[in-house]
Design a protein around this motif. Structure first.
Motif, PDB file in Angstrom:
ATOM      1  N   LEU A 185       0.980  -1.102  -0.483  1.00  0.00           N
ATOM      2  CA  LEU A 185       0.238  -0.015  -0.272  1.00  0.00           C
ATOM      3  C   LEU A 185       0.685   1.048  -0.069  1.00  0.00           C
ATOM      4  CD1 LEU A 185      -3.351   0.453  -0.217  1.00  0.00           C
ATOM      5  CD2 LEU A 185      -3.016   1.242   2.208  1.00  0.00           C
ATOM      6  N   MET A 186       2.225   0.720   1.075  1.00  0.00           N
ATOM      7  CA  MET A 186       2.410   2.160   0.602  1.00  0.00           C
ATOM      8  C   MET A 186       4.248   2.485  -0.777  1.00  0.00           C
ATOM      9  SD  MET A 186       5.947   3.028   3.965  1.00  0.00           S
ATOM     10  CE  MET A 186       7.053   3.490   3.120  1.00  0.00           C
ATOM     11  N   LEU A 187       4.713   1.668  -0.768  1.00  0.00           N
ATOM     12  CA  LEU A 187       5.030   1.456  -1.508  1.00  0.00           C
ATOM     13  C   LEU A 187       4.871   1.511  -2.641  1.00  0.00           C
ATOM     14  CD1 LEU A 187       7.996  -1.637  -0.003  1.00  0.00           C
ATOM     15  CD2 LEU A 187       7.654   1.032   0.261  1.00  0.00           C
ATOM     16  N   GLY A 188       3.617   0.568  -3.426  1.00  0.00           N
ATOM     17  CA  GLY A 188       2.659   1.440  -4.940  1.00  0.00           C
ATOM     18  C   GLY A 188       2.190   2.811  -4.827  1.00  0.00           C
ATOM     19  N   ALA A 189       2.448   3.332  -3.778  1.00  0.00           N
ATOM     20  CA  ALA A 189       1.660   4.726  -3.980  1.00  0.00           C
ATOM     21  C   ALA A 189       2.902   6.033  -4.081  1.00  0.00           C
ATOM     22  CB  ALA A 189       1.089   5.380  -2.570  1.00  0.00           C
ATOM     23  N   MET A 190       4.439   5.028  -3.984  1.00  0.00           N
ATOM     24  CA  MET A 190       5.419   6.013  -3.922  1.00  0.00           C
ATOM     25  C   MET A 190       5.602   5.497  -5.242  1.00  0.00           C
ATOM     26  SD  MET A 190       8.909   4.199  -1.799  1.00  0.00           S
ATOM     27  CE  MET A 190      10.517   5.751  -2.112  1.00  0.00           C
ATOM     28  N   THR A 191       5.457   4.630  -5.668  1.00  0.00           N
ATOM     29  CA  THR A 191       6.295   4.240  -7.667  1.00  0.00           C
ATOM     30  C   THR A 191       4.605   4.794  -8.322  1.00  0.00           C
ATOM     31  OG1 THR A 191       5.228   1.715  -6.972  1.00  0.00           O
ATOM     32  CG2 THR A 191       7.325   2.597  -6.558  1.00  0.00           C
ATOM     33  N   GLY A 192       3.651   4.825  -8.124  1.00  0.00           N
ATOM     34  CA  GLY A 192       2.696   5.306  -8.702  1.00  0.00           C
ATOM     35  C   GLY A 192       2.303   3.762  -9.835  1.00  0.00           C
ATOM     36  N   ILE A 193       1.228   4.241 -10.068  1.00  0.00           N
ATOM     37  CA  ILE A 193       0.246   2.962 -10.718  1.00  0.00           C
ATOM     38  C   ILE A 193       2.033   2.912 -12.779  1.00  0.00           C
ATOM     39  CG2 ILE A 193      -1.374   4.649 -11.971  1.00  0.00           C
ATOM     40  CD1 ILE A 193      -2.171   0.334 -10.524  1.00  0.00           C
ATOM     41  N   HIS A 194       1.668   4.073 -12.993  1.00  0.00           N
ATOM     42  CA  HIS A 194       2.993   3.489 -14.504  1.00  0.00           C
ATOM     43  C   HIS A 194       3.356   3.276 -13.916  1.00  0.00           C
ATOM     44  CE1 HIS A 194       4.461   7.595 -12.012  1.00  0.00           C
ATOM     45  NE2 HIS A 194       5.116   7.837 -13.186  1.00  0.00           N
ATOM     46  N   GLN A 195       4.301   2.833 -12.997  1.00  0.00           N
ATOM     47  CA  GLN A 195       5.556   1.981 -12.653  1.00  0.00           C
ATOM     48  C   GLN A 195       5.947   0.912 -11.510  1.00  0.00           C
ATOM     49  OE1 GLN A 195       8.294   2.889 -14.150  1.00  0.00           O
ATOM     50  NE2 GLN A 195       8.875   5.168 -13.527  1.00  0.00           N
ATOM     51  N   LEU A 196       3.905   0.210 -11.480  1.00  0.00           N
ATOM     52  CA  LEU A 196       4.071  -0.745 -10.552  1.00  0.00           C
ATOM     53  C   LEU A 196       4.649  -1.880 -11.093  1.00  0.00           C
ATOM     54  CD1 LEU A 196       2.195  -1.255  -7.607  1.00  0.00           C
ATOM     55  CD2 LEU A 196       0.386  -1.874  -9.288  1.00  0.00           C
ATOM     56  N   SER A 197       4.429  -2.166 -12.720  1.00  0.00           N
ATOM     57  CA  SER A 197       4.928  -3.416 -12.317  1.00  0.00           C
ATOM     58  C   SER A 197       6.995  -3.773 -12.796  1.00  0.00           C
ATOM     59  CB  SER A 197       4.891  -3.971 -14.434  1.00  0.00           C
ATOM     60  OG  SER A 197       5.061  -2.343 -15.590  1.00  0.00           O
ATOM     61  N   THR A 198       6.900  -2.050 -13.072  1.00  0.00           N
ATOM     62  CA  THR A 198       8.816  -2.190 -13.139  1.00  0.00           C
ATOM     63  C   THR A 198       9.252  -2.311 -12.043  1.00  0.00           C
ATOM     64  OG1 THR A 198       8.104  -0.233 -14.793  1.00  0.00           O
ATOM     65  CG2 THR A 198      11.010  -0.158 -13.139  1.00  0.00           C
ATOM     66  N   PHE A 199       8.534  -1.475 -10.825  1.00  0.00           N
ATOM     67  CA  PHE A 199       8.972  -2.376  -9.132  1.00  0.00           C
ATOM     68  C   PHE A 199       8.849  -3.822  -8.839  1.00  0.00           C
ATOM     69  CE2 PHE A 199       6.036  -1.620  -5.226  1.00  0.00           C
ATOM     70  CZ  PHE A 199       6.755  -2.201  -5.038  1.00  0.00           C
TER      71      PHE A 199
END
Ligand SMILES: [Zn+2]
Length: 252
Positions: A185-199
């Protein structure tokens, strides 16, 4: 000059994180006793024994009093904190962003270290981390659009929960903990949905490499429980700072 400043700040913070982690689950609080002590001979550490990383190197990794070997775990936290502080100041566009990245990094380092030791990601860290990241995104201090952050956190956490539920259904045992879902919840918010797959890709590669190296091809990989929190934190940190370049590289 600012790199040196960031390095020293990172080391001092890292020393504080070590105290937080070593006292987690014990009767000692973060602020009391003020001076740390050797876990073996219980002698309180003097100022010269409390300099982050430097004391460890000077004493060649041994206690000055009882000469017991000091665990590499705590100096590693100080080193990681130093590296994060330097990378963050190089990648941040303002001092406010750097300070915020230090706070987020601190939460990630302490949570990951506790996860490694106890397989628990404390709620107080994951939930407060999520609130801090969303608030920082809303105020524009983090370079993630607020809607992107909201979607990244919620979809990231939901995907993690779905994977955990699916794993449990197939393997009839827990693979990922609920702590990982909250951390997401915290880390997905930090990267944003557009970078979620890269993360998620980077976190998974790190976890896979770590598993292969530490098990050295042993056959009991599937039965060993590996805390996923540290890899999520590393993945999110790299993606926040270098996600654009990595995505560009992967697409060309
Ligand atoms: Zn000692």
């Amino acid at each position: 000059m600012y790199v040196l400043f960031a390095a020293i700040t990172g080391l001092i913070l890292g020393s504080f994180y070590s105290v937080c982690v070593s006292r987690y689950g014990t009767e000692a609080s973060i602020f009391y006793p003020v001076r740390s002590q050797c876990p073996n001979c219980k002698v309180p550490l003097g100022i010269s024994e409390n300099i982050p990383l430097v004391s460890f190197l000077i004493q060649k990794g041994h206690c000055k009093h009882c000469h017991t070997k000091i665990s590499l775990f705590y100096p590693s936290l100080e080193l990681i904190s130093m590296v994060w502080s330097i990378l963050a100041i190089s990648g941040a566009s303002s001092y406010a962003e750097w300070l915020l990245l230090l706070l987020i990094g601190g939460i990630c380092i302490v949570a990951s270290a506790i996860d490694l030791r106890t397989f628990i990601l404390p709620d107080v860290l994951t939930y407060s981390g999520a609130i801090i990241v969303l608030a920082a995104s809303y105020t524009g201090i983090l370079h993630v659009d607020f809607r992107q952050a909201l979607l990244g956190g919620s979809i990231g956490a939901f995907s993690m929960w779905a994977i955990a539920a699916l794993y449990k259904l197939i393997r009839k045992r827990d693979g990922l903990g609920l702590g990982d879902v909250k951390f997401m919840l915290m880390l997905g918010a930090m990267t944003g949905i557009h970078q979620l797959s890269t993360f998620i890709l980077i976190a998974s590669i790190c976890a896979l490499l770590f598993t292969l190296i530490t098990t050295k091809g042993s056959s009991n990989i599937s039965t060993r429980y590996i805390p996923f929190g540290p890899f999520l934190a590393v993945g999110a940190g790299i993606t926040y700072l270098y996600g654009e370049q990595i995505t560009f590289f992967l697409r060309h």
